[in-house]
Design a protein around this motif. Structure first.
Motif, PDB file in Angstrom:
ATOM      1  N   LEU A  36      13.321 -31.488  39.179  1.00 22.77           N
ATOM      2  CA  LEU A  36      13.553 -30.085  38.833  1.00 22.77           C
ATOM      3  C   LEU A  36      13.995 -29.997  37.369  1.00 22.77           C
ATOM      4  N   PRO A  37      14.054 -28.771  36.813  1.00 17.77           N
ATOM      5  CA  PRO A  37      14.465 -28.653  35.403  1.00 17.77           C
ATOM      6  C   PRO A  37      15.856 -29.247  35.141  1.00 17.77           C
ATOM      7  N   GLY A  39      16.782 -32.205  34.432  1.00 21.32           N
ATOM      8  CA  GLY A  39      17.060 -33.561  34.904  1.00 21.32           C
ATOM      9  C   GLY A  39      17.512 -33.666  36.341  1.00 21.32           C
ATOM     10  N   TRP A  40      17.480 -32.554  37.078  1.00 19.28           N
ATOM     11  CA  TRP A  40      17.916 -32.613  38.477  1.00 19.28           C
ATOM     12  C   TRP A  40      16.839 -33.229  39.357  1.00 19.28           C
ATOM     13  N   CYS A  41      17.266 -34.079  40.301  1.00 24.64           N
ATOM     14  CA  CYS A  41      16.373 -34.734  41.252  1.00 24.64           C
ATOM     15  C   CYS A  41      16.865 -34.387  42.655  1.00 24.64           C
ATOM     16  N   VAL A  42      15.942 -34.090  43.567  1.00 26.24           N
ATOM     17  CA  VAL A  42      16.306 -33.695  44.932  1.00 26.24           C
ATOM     18  C   VAL A  42      15.467 -34.483  45.919  1.00 26.24           C
ATOM     19  N   SER A  43      16.094 -34.901  47.014  1.00 27.52           N
ATOM     20  CA  SER A  43      15.327 -35.536  48.081  1.00 27.52           C
ATOM     21  C   SER A  43      15.975 -35.215  49.424  1.00 27.52           C
ATOM     22  N   THR A  44      15.202 -35.306  50.491  1.00 30.24           N
ATOM     23  CA  THR A  44      15.761 -35.037  51.817  1.00 30.24           C
ATOM     24  C   THR A  44      15.284 -36.095  52.794  1.00 30.24           C
ATOM     25  N   ASP A  45      16.124 -36.396  53.774  1.00 29.77           N
ATOM     26  CA  ASP A  45      15.822 -37.473  54.709  1.00 29.77           C
ATOM     27  C   ASP A  45      16.367 -37.107  56.087  1.00 29.77           C
ATOM     28  N   LEU A  46      15.541 -37.305  57.096  1.00 31.52           N
ATOM     29  CA  LEU A  46      15.901 -36.906  58.449  1.00 31.52           C
ATOM     30  C   LEU A  46      16.203 -38.144  59.295  1.00 31.52           C
ATOM     31  N   THR A  47      17.333 -38.108  60.024  1.00 31.54           N
ATOM     32  CA  THR A  47      17.702 -39.201  60.926  1.00 31.54           C
ATOM     33  C   THR A  47      17.901 -38.620  62.321  1.00 31.54           C
ATOM     34  N   MET A 136      21.220 -34.552  45.845  1.00 32.39           N
ATOM     35  CA  MET A 136      20.892 -34.102  44.493  1.00 32.39           C
ATOM     36  C   MET A 136      21.559 -35.008  43.472  1.00 32.39           C
ATOM     37  N   GLY A 137      20.798 -35.379  42.462  1.00 30.61           N
ATOM     38  CA  GLY A 137      21.338 -36.222  41.405  1.00 30.61           C
ATOM     39  C   GLY A 137      20.657 -35.877  40.096  1.00 30.61           C
ATOM     40  N   ARG A 138      20.995 -36.636  39.069  1.00 32.64           N
ATOM     41  CA  ARG A 138      20.433 -36.316  37.744  1.00 32.64           C
ATOM     42  C   ARG A 138      20.009 -37.569  36.992  1.00 32.64           C
ATOM     43  N   THR A 139      18.998 -37.385  36.202  1.00 32.40           N
ATOM     44  CA  THR A 139      18.635 -38.406  35.224  1.00 32.40           C
ATOM     45  C   THR A 139      17.810 -37.758  34.114  1.00 32.40           C
TER      46      THR A 139
END
Ligand SMILES: [Mg+2]
Length: 309
Positions: A36-37, A39-47, A136-139
């Protein structure tokens, strides 16, 4: 729709069909995170209980830890920091409150261990315990799956196969070795290693969630290169040698097919001599597309875990 190509398999055929159904409503599918703009990074994971774990195997806190660690691992795979976690939790109506609190304590502990906090979520009734963990994290400089180039070297962090060794032990009605159990129950998100590798010049990276063999296919497809891996080089997790012998499989093949290790598979230019202690060099990137796995010179055909196979 723009998408990074995925490797073969029925699970990934379904993901491709979903991508087509979304059409231009989707963008940038196929990497470990969405970018995302700013430098934001997003991911989702289902358990989901019964699919990813059985109640007999894990304490509630470990269920939460493991679910969140799996999601955080995707931030590690692009070299991002971990900033925030949101959890959608489903549970049976009669589930004791203490159990739900313990599950979320596990989520909170692994989040804190990598510098993130739980910033929200949702709780719903459901047929079984399930967690949808969004991270959510950033790089400033994400590492994609698509940058591997012929001549790069292939490395992996930590050890492989330990989580599968624990799973196989439970399936056989045994107690896993304490080391294998720990690798399954409390995987450590490789956030710091991912950031280090990104700074060191990683050309492509992916986390090993569904087994090294499958991840190699995704990386090769995304980068349009060949990956030649010498399986005898694989760093084996606790309990792998013993359990591989039990199920009559060569230990390195057992480790390469085992999922849920949440280590990082990364390609680095040959000129980079990484000093990270937990890194092992396992092969080279070639110009001949596809994945070539050898065990002491003999070619093996292996696939990773697929939910729909
Ligand atoms: Mg991943």
């Amino acid at each position: 729709m723009t998408a990074t190509p995925l490797g073969p398999g029925p699970e990934f055929d379904r993901i491709r069909a979903i991508g087509s159904a979304l059409g231009d409503a989707a963008a940038g599918l196929g990497d470990d995170c969405a970018f995302l703009p700013d430098g934001w990074c997003v991911s989702t994971d289902l358990t989901v209980e019964g699919v990813h774990f059985l109640r007999e195997w894990l304490a509630p806190e470990e269920i939460g830890w493991r679910a969140a660690a799996a999601a955080l691992s995707d931030l590690a795979a692009v070299g991002a920091s971990a900033e925030a976690v949101v959890v959608g939790l489903s549970a049976r109506r009669e589930e004791p409150t203490e159990v739900l609190a313990a599950v979320m304590r596990g989520v909170g502990r692994v989040a804190r261990s990598v510098g993130a906090r739980v910033v929200g979520g949702d709780l719903t009734g459901g047929a079984e315990l399930g967690l949808a963990v969004t991270v959510m994290g950033r790089t400033d400089r994400p590492v994609h799956r698509s940058g591997a180039r012929a001549g790069d070297e292939i490395w992996v962090t930590g050890t492989l196969g330990g989580a599968r060794a624990a799973l196989e032990a439970w399936r056989l009605g045994q107690e896993p070795s304490p080391g294998a159990r720990e690798l399954f129950a409390r995987p450590l998100p490789m956030i710091a290693a991912g950031q280090w590798l990104a700074r060191a010049g990683a050309t492509a990276m992916i986390d090993v969630s569904d087994g090294l063999a499958g991840e190699l296919h995704h990386l090769a497809a995304a980068s349009g290169v060949g990956l030649a891996v010498e399986l005898e080089r694989l760093p084996l997790g606790d309990g792998v040698v013993e359990m591989a012998e039990r199920v009559r499989e060569a230990a390195p093949a057992f480790a390469a097919r085992g999922g849920e290790d949440y280590q990082l598979l990364v390609t680095l230019p040959a000129a980079v001599n990484p000093t990270l202690p937990e890194l092992t060099r396992i092969g080279v990137v070639t110009g001949e597309p596809g994945v070539r796995l050898t065990l002491r010179g003999a070619v093996l055909t292996l696939t990773g875990f697929d939910h729909f196979r």
